[in-house]
Design a protein around this motif. Structure first.
Motif, mmCIF file in Angstrom:
data_model
loop_
_atom_site.group_PDB
_atom_site.id
_atom_site.type_symbol
_atom_site.label_atom_id
_atom_site.label_comp_id
_atom_site.label_asym_id
_atom_site.label_seq_id
_atom_site.Cartn_x
_atom_site.Cartn_y
_atom_site.Cartn_z
ATOM 1 N N ARG A 69 0.844 -1.209 0.000
ATOM 2 C CA ARG A 69 0.000 0.000 0.000
ATOM 3 C C ARG A 69 0.872 1.250 0.000
ATOM 4 N N GLN B 242 -3.998 -3.639 -3.974
ATOM 5 C CA GLN B 242 -4.188 -4.723 -3.016
ATOM 6 C C GLN B 242 -4.732 -5.968 -3.722
ATOM 7 N N ASP C 273 -2.173 1.330 10.793
ATOM 8 C CA ASP C 273 -3.416 1.750 10.156
ATOM 9 C C ASP C 273 -3.709 0.732 9.065
ATOM 10 N N LEU C 274 -4.785 -0.033 9.206
ATOM 11 C CA LEU C 274 -5.084 -1.123 8.284
ATOM 12 C C LEU C 274 -6.041 -0.718 7.174
ATOM 13 N N SER C 275 -6.345 0.554 7.062
ATOM 14 C CA SER C 275 -7.318 0.989 6.053
ATOM 15 C C SER C 275 -6.821 0.649 4.650
ATOM 16 N N GLY C 276 -7.761 0.261 3.819
ATOM 17 C CA GLY C 276 -7.447 -0.050 2.434
ATOM 18 C C GLY C 276 -7.031 -1.485 2.190
ATOM 19 N N ARG D 146 -9.020 -4.232 14.782
ATOM 20 C CA ARG D 146 -8.372 -3.077 14.152
ATOM 21 C C ARG D 146 -8.768 -2.979 12.682
ATOM 22 N N ALA D 147 -8.832 -4.121 12.028
ATOM 23 C CA ALA D 147 -9.237 -4.115 10.620
ATOM 24 C C ALA D 147 -10.677 -3.628 10.481
ATOM 25 N N ALA E 183 -11.045 -0.031 10.808
ATOM 26 C CA ALA E 183 -10.548 0.682 9.628
ATOM 27 C C ALA E 183 -11.432 0.450 8.414
ATOM 28 N N ASP E 184 -12.627 -0.114 8.640
ATOM 29 C CA ASP E 184 -13.602 -0.353 7.574
ATOM 30 C C ASP E 184 -13.139 -1.423 6.595
ATOM 31 N N VAL E 185 -12.338 -2.362 7.095
ATOM 32 C CA VAL E 185 -11.956 -3.532 6.312
ATOM 33 C C VAL E 185 -12.921 -4.665 6.655
#
Length: 307
Positions: free
Chosen positions: A158, A164, A223-226, A250-251, A254-256
């Motif tokens: 990333r 990804q 930060d796991l976003s994306g 955490r994921a 981050a909206d995962v």
């Protein structure tokens, strides 16, 4: 599922004699290879290759779909293990997904401390994309330290501006090298394999003089976003339980898309007991379904390639 199988496995793992002194990395590697290596299942061809400048094993099931690739990163505390020790596990995942899998022999500590493993994971990921694999048809998986390395590799990708993959599955991922999870202490008696001291020894060899809280060493702090859809499978009877619980949380924060499965009465990376433990085979089936469900259908794949 068989309670007897779980109890027998726990007893077997507890029966392994513990050394009075810490074996050298070379001795640990030899012992791990002897204990863990299993052949690929029937119908899965294995050949040696190179990916990202590192030796690798390619495991291709008979009738593998033209679409889809699986990149696998093995476990072993960043100190032991290899694609050879994980041939059976990766072969089972390849067979169940119908995907050609490549398992990378990334550099190990203490000879090659952090961030060597992450550099090799990123190089392998970059190489797969450079040779024409559509990221929408690429999935990633790993176990234990290789599970943490899978997440770290995607974070590094990333940051490098790379796309990804379609999905990622991790088995009992080690994502906190600071060992701050409560289960490191609360599950000490339940875990038939590791003590806190065992895990700390691996962390010290891998990190050396570095910072164990660095997000590429301990992705639970990243930060796991994306990141792509994530499946985390972990046993309830392991000191690393909270690594998985916090990674999934955490994921999700981050909206995962994140799915967490905790197997009752099961130890670290219980999936290696495929063929001997019902829960291991069922978990691998679920992992395979998760990965393939995020790949495009053949019609969608053709549409993607045309555009």
């Amino acid at each position: 599922m068989s309670r007897q199988q779980r109890q027998a496995l726990d007893a077997l793992l507890r029966s392994v004699p513990r050394s009075e002194t810490q074996p050298s990395p070379a001795e640990q590697r030899t012992g791990f290879a002897a204990a863990m290596t299993r052949p690929a299942p029937a119908g899965v061809a294995v050949r040696r290759t190179v990916l990202g400048g590192r030796p690798a094993l390619e495991l291709e099931p008979a009738g593998a779909a033209d679409r889809g690739r699986l990149l696998y990163l093995h476990g072993g505390g960043y100190v032991i293990g290899s694609p050879d020790t994980h041939t059976g596990l990766v072969g089972e995942l390849a067979a169940r997904t119908g995907l050609r899998a490549t398992s990378v022999d990334y550099r190990l500590a203490p000879e090659h401390p952090f961030p060597a493993a992450v550099d090799d994971g990123l190089a392998a990921y970059r190489d797969i994309l450079a040779t024409g694999t559509d990221p929408l048809e690429l999935v990633v998986a790993g176990d234990s330290a290789g599970g943490g390395l899978s997440i770290a590799t995607l974070l590094a990708a990333r940051e490098a501006g790379l796309p990804q993959p379609a999905a990622v599955v991790v088995f009992s991922p080690w994502v906190d090298l600071t060992l701050s999870g409560a289960s490191m202490r609360t599950k000490q008696d339940a875990d038939p394999i590791f003590t806190e001291a065992d895990v700390r020894a691996y962390a010290d060899l891998y990190i050396g003089d570095g910072d164990p809280s660095h997000p590429l060493a301990s992705p639970v702090f990243a930060d796991l976003s994306g990141l792509p859809p994530l499946l985390v499978q972990v046993g309830a009877n392991e000191v690393l339980l909270d690594d998985s619980v916090r990674l999934a949380a955490r994921a999700g924060a981050a909206d995962v898309e994140a799915t967490l499965e905790i197997g009752s009465g099961l130890p670290h990376v219980y999936q290696t007991e495929h063929g001997r433990l019902d829960e291991a085979d069922a978990a691998l089936d679920r992992a395979a379904r998760f990965l393939t469900s995020h790949l495009p259908t053949p019609v969608e794949a053709g549409h993607t390639q045309e555009h």
